[in-house]
Design an enzyme around this catalytic site. Structure first.
Site, mmCIF file in Angstrom:
data_model
loop_
_atom_site.group_PDB
_atom_site.id
_atom_site.type_symbol
_atom_site.label_atom_id
_atom_site.label_comp_id
_atom_site.label_asym_id
_atom_site.label_seq_id
_atom_site.Cartn_x
_atom_site.Cartn_y
_atom_site.Cartn_z
ATOM 1 N N SER A 10 7.430 -3.612 -1.275
ATOM 2 C CA SER A 10 6.505 -3.467 -2.242
ATOM 3 C C SER A 10 6.740 -3.119 -3.589
ATOM 4 O O SER A 10 5.771 -3.385 -4.426
ATOM 5 C CB SER A 10 5.836 -2.057 -1.601
ATOM 6 N N HIS A 37 2.615 -5.163 3.261
ATOM 7 C CA HIS A 37 2.414 -5.965 2.071
ATOM 8 C C HIS A 37 2.478 -7.472 2.451
ATOM 9 O O HIS A 37 2.929 -8.328 1.694
ATOM 10 C CB HIS A 37 3.198 -5.560 1.038
ATOM 11 N N LYS A 76 -4.750 -2.003 3.455
ATOM 12 C CA LYS A 76 -4.592 -2.720 2.517
ATOM 13 C C LYS A 76 -5.604 -3.755 2.507
ATOM 14 O O LYS A 76 -6.476 -3.760 2.329
ATOM 15 C CB LYS A 76 -3.017 -2.868 2.296
#
Length: 423
Positions: free
Chosen positions: A210, A238, A269
């Site tokens: 990240s 991610h 996310k």
């Protein structure tokens, strides 16, 4: 009465000399002085992290409290723009109305609803794994897996730049711990050779890192794991939703879905952006986590509205890969234009695009100046990243337009020249 005494103690008053309350007040005063000194050091180092207050929905365009309107947002993990997608919001409202605000309980007592089981089945199907288990966050998933799975007879081999939650989870377990140099396969092999004396070997890595926007060499990791009879664990926070042809993550992107044993990831996310995390993998492992994973056993169930959001986000992804596929061109546009302007962008082909600056104070000042130009970005410095590696981390979303990206690059160029980051 006791409340008044407590307030007096916290303020350093109350009680005569030598009394318990006086001693306690002195201790609190000493604590305050130490904390204030540490906080002043943080401010002095230019690494103070302020929190900007948003008064609108998460999205590519924001309104900040205090009147900041029309702000372009380039620092959220809202990779697919689903945080404010109308169908995702509608699914949350429907789940809230049907299943209530929350369960007021942990899963094994009276905190499991049909929607929890449905989402776990959907996650396993999305990742093409046997089963899945939900957590309050992926931080909890990482905190809960290593301690439950590994014993003093086992070994875990961790990339040195793994996320803090992986590091903390590994600290909790009693396994023999090895740390290999970041994405260094020669060092990993050396550590695997040494770890052959242990019963079970687990290689743990972020799929996409990240802070730097680089992608783990999963093909090589899986080849070494096969050579040395090890298991592979990846954190896909991610990557889930947008890496790979169908957004299934790093293992799909690199063609090793059948070679990665365990995946931890987040619902907070790309998959709706609310909260929640999960582990997916072999069914016996998931069954064991339900029995022994402390963050699962001792945390309330995910709220129904959060489950509804994530479930709809997965539906949208499994119906079409169009959203996931839209990321590549937008990411390439930003990276190529920023490089042409003279900036150094870390990582490769990932929507995390760290603009490397080195100096913490420069990163903070530039980020503030970017906001003055209507671009919301944040400077990252120690301890979030190593000293001397300060950067402004830009994150591209599927809902950014080409015009949004170009405006961001123009602002960076102006601010970079102003502060000496560009010639």
């Amino acid at each position: 009465m006791w409340r008044g005494a407590a307030v007096r103690v916290l303020r350093g008053g109350g009680g005569g000399a030598g009394s318990p309350r006086s001693a306690s007040g002195a201790a609190v005063a000493q604590l305050r002085r130490r904390l204030e000194s540490e906080l002043e050091d943080i401010r002095g180092a230019g690494t103070w992290k302020s929190e900007r207050i948003i008064s609108s929905r998460q999205g590519p365009h924001l309104r900040l409290a205090g009147g900041g309107a029309g702000i372009l947002n380039f620092c959220a993990n809202n990779y697919l723009g689903l945080s404010s997608h109308p169908e995702v919001i509608r699914a949350a409202v429907e789940a809230l109305e049907k299943f209530g605000a929350g369960l007021s309980s942990v899963r094994f007592i009276c905190g499991t609803q049909s929607i929890h089981k449905d989402l776990e089945e959907k996650i396993a199907r999305f990742h093409q794994r046997e089963d899945a288990i939900l957590y309050a966050s992926c931080f909890d998933a990482n905190a809960g897996i290593f301690e439950a799975l590994l014993t003093p007879e086992d070994a875990v081999l961790s990339d040195e730049l793994n996320h803090a939650s992986i590091i903390d989870g590994i600290r909790l377990c009693k396994a023999n711990k090895y740390r290999y140099k970041h994405m260094d396969m020669q060092d990993l092999e050396t550590k695997l050779q040494d770890a052959q004396k242990h019963r079970l070997r687990l290689v743990a890595s972020d799929g996409a890192f990240s802070m730097d926007g680089d992608i783990a060499p999963l093909r090589e990791i899986c080849q070494l794991a096969q050579k040395y009879d090890a298991l592979v664990f990846i954190d896909e926070c991610h990557a889930t939703g947008f890496l790979g042809p169908n957004g299934r993550g790093t293992d799909e992107l690199l063609g090793v879905m059948d070679k990665v044993t365990i995946i931890n990831s987040t619902l907070g996310k790309a998959l709706g952006g609310a909260a929640g995390g999960y582990t997916t993998g072999p069914k016996p492992l998931i069954d064991l986590l339900r029995q022994r994973s402390r963050p699962y056993l001792f945390s309330n169930s995910l709220p129904p509205a959060v489950v509804g959001c994530a479930s709809k986000a997965l539906d949208l992804l499994m119906e079409s890969n169009a959203i996931a596929q839209s990321m590549a061109a937008k990411t390439q546009r930003f990276r190529s234009k920023m490089t042409a302007a003279g900036f150094t962008i870390s990582g490769k082909d990932h929507p995390i695009c760290p603009v490397m600056l080195g100096d913490a104070r420069l990163a903070a000042v530039m980020a503030e100046d970017m906001l003055n130009r209507g671009i919301y970005v944040i400077g990252f410095s120690y301890p979030v990243v190593p000293k001397g590696k300060a950067r402004i981390r830009v994150q591209i979303s599927a809902v950014h337009s080409d015009e949004d990206i170009d405006r961001c690059v123009e602002a960076f160029t102006e601010v970079g020249r102003k502060h000496g980051a560009l010639p």
